[in-house]
Design an enzyme around this catalytic site. Structure first.
Site, PDB file in Angstrom:
ATOM      1  CG  ASN A 101      -1.832   1.120   1.366  1.00  0.00           C
ATOM      2  OD1 ASN A 101      -1.395   2.265   1.415  1.00  0.00           O
ATOM      3  ND2 ASN A 101      -3.120   0.843   1.438  1.00  0.00           N
ATOM      4  CB  CYS A 132      -5.075   8.215   4.675  1.00  0.00           C
ATOM      5  SG  CYS A 132      -4.733   8.387   6.437  1.00  0.00           S
ATOM      6  CE  LYS A 168      -8.159   0.689   2.537  1.00  0.00           C
ATOM      7  NZ  LYS A 168      -7.267   0.163   3.562  1.00  0.00           N
ATOM      8  CB  VAL A 194     -14.994   1.405   2.704  1.00  0.00           C
ATOM      9  CG1 VAL A 194     -16.101   1.425   1.691  1.00  0.00           C
ATOM     10  CG2 VAL A 194     -15.425   0.761   4.015  1.00  0.00           C
ATOM     11  N   GLY A 250     -14.322  -4.037   5.850  1.00  0.00           N
ATOM     12  CA  GLY A 250     -15.016  -3.164   6.803  1.00  0.00           C
ATOM     13  C   GLY A 250     -15.729  -4.018   7.832  1.00  0.00           C
ATOM     14  N   GLY A 272      -9.253  -6.296   8.971  1.00  0.00           N
ATOM     15  CA  GLY A 272      -8.437  -5.265   9.607  1.00  0.00           C
ATOM     16  C   GLY A 272      -8.570  -5.254  11.115  1.00  0.00           C
ATOM     17  CB  THR A 273     -10.880  -3.310  13.282  1.00  0.00           C
ATOM     18  OG1 THR A 273     -10.627  -2.078  12.605  1.00  0.00           O
ATOM     19  CG2 THR A 273     -11.121  -3.016  14.748  1.00  0.00           C
TER      20      THR A 273
END
Ligand SMILES: Cc1cc2nc3c(=O)[nH]c(=O)nc-3n(C[C@H](O)[C@H](O)[C@H](O)COP(=O)(O)O)c2cc1C
Length: 309
Positions: A101, A132, A168, A194, A250, A272-273
């Site tokens: 990225n 970002c 992205k 997203v 997401g 991700g999270t």
């Protein structure tokens, strides 16, 4: 032995399965190498890399919310030269797809990054971070304007050589189909959506924002229904006709979440999270997706893509 065919074709790559780690949540591979078998993943997306190292924003830069978190890391990273010297050797040894990225403040910086990275072995493709929300220049300011998205994508694409370029997208726009279309016209080989939603948490006693940056990006399960909707929109309006694959992400926590994104139109997904709650969350998602397909009698995972009734 699973009866499900997991091989996914994605922007010219053959993936072992459709599950990736999401940028910024899993570092550059070495951080999680001891916690999971990285080669069991479809792929890995590195943290955003800029030309020069960046310290990022002052602390506090993360805060938990109901069903998610806000971050304003501000693209803290080691810079491209250190990435190539120190991180790429391990990445190169891993038999999995790796997207790097890239982020910058000016188009020239993105082009320079792409040309420095695209001739390197071990890198499968590049992901253009124009979404970002936590930096003053570049980032989201490119990603909300279709004309700038088209320009940056068409200038970076030739610098990628034979490697696919994934763009992205930010959810913080009125019409995501317009930004998706601009990236496709600019020459994107894939779209990822997203990135985080711009958001704020306030400490009611001091009446100040909790994050030093005041605002941050919301991620995690709280954003999943919005992200699924945006993937579905972009698939129906743009990606289906342009035959451009979507990386959906997401708030994905399990195989059923991943299936939901694929039914909406994603060809692959990123986690991700959830990784902050459990470092091997992405592997569990891959396993859960496999089991979901088995239980539904689905022979090829790719059959899920865009199968919304
Ligand atoms: C702590 C943190 C750091 C992130 N850093 C980046 C980054 O460097 N580059 C980027 O493109 N996205 C970054 N993201 C966004 C994620 O890649 C992803 O788009 C978003 O978090 C939604 O997915 P999730 O809900 O599964 O986390 C970051 C997210 C978090 C939570």
């Amino acid at each position: 032995m699973s009866k499900v065919n997991e091989i996914i074709k994605f922007a010219g790559l053959n993936l072992k399965n459709p599950v990736f780690t999401a940028s910024g949540t899993c570092g550059y591979i070495d951080e999680l190498d001891d916690y999971m078998d990285i080669e069991q993943l479809g792929g890995w997306i590195t943290k955003s890399i800029t030309l020069k190292p960046r310290k990022g924003n002052p602390a506090p830069r993360v805060v938990e919310t109901n069903g998610g978190m806000l971050n304003a890391i501000g693209l803290a990273n080691i810079g491209v030269e250190k990435f190539i010297a120190e991180k790429l050797p391990l990445i190169r040894q891993k038999d999995t797809a790796v997207f790097v990225n890239v982020a910058g403040q000016k188009i020239d910086e993105y082009v320079e990054l792409a040309s420095k990275l695209s001739d390197k072995d071990g890198i499968s493709g590049l992901e253009l971070n124009i979404s970002c929300p936590n930096v003053k220049e570049g980032g989201i300011s490119f990603g909300t304007d279709p004309a700038q998205i088209k320009e940056i994508t068409s200038e970076v694409k030739p610098a990628c050589g034979d490697k696919p370029l994934m763009v992205k997208l930010t959810p913080s726009v009125t019409d995501i189909s317009k930004t998706a279309e601009a990236a496709v016209i600019g020459g994107a080989d894939a779209l990822s959506l997203v990135n985080t939603f711009t958001a704020m948490v306030i400490d009611v006693r001091s009446r100040t924002p909790v994050l030093a940056n005041r605002t941050g990006g919301l991620s995690g399960p709280a954003i999943k229904p919005m992200a699924v909707y945006l993937v579905s929109r972009v698939y129906q309006d743009v990606a289906k006709y342009a035959e451009i694959p979507i990386m959906g992400l997401g708030g994905i926590r399990n195989g059923s979440d991943a299936a939901e994104f694929m039914i909406a139109g994603a060809s692959a997904v990123s986690v991700g999270t959830s990784t902050f709650a459990s470092p091997d969350a992405s592997l569990r998602v891959a396993d859960g997706l496999r089991r979901f397909c088995e239980s539904e009698g689905i022979k090829k995972i790719s059959e899920l893509t865009g199968s919304l009734n």
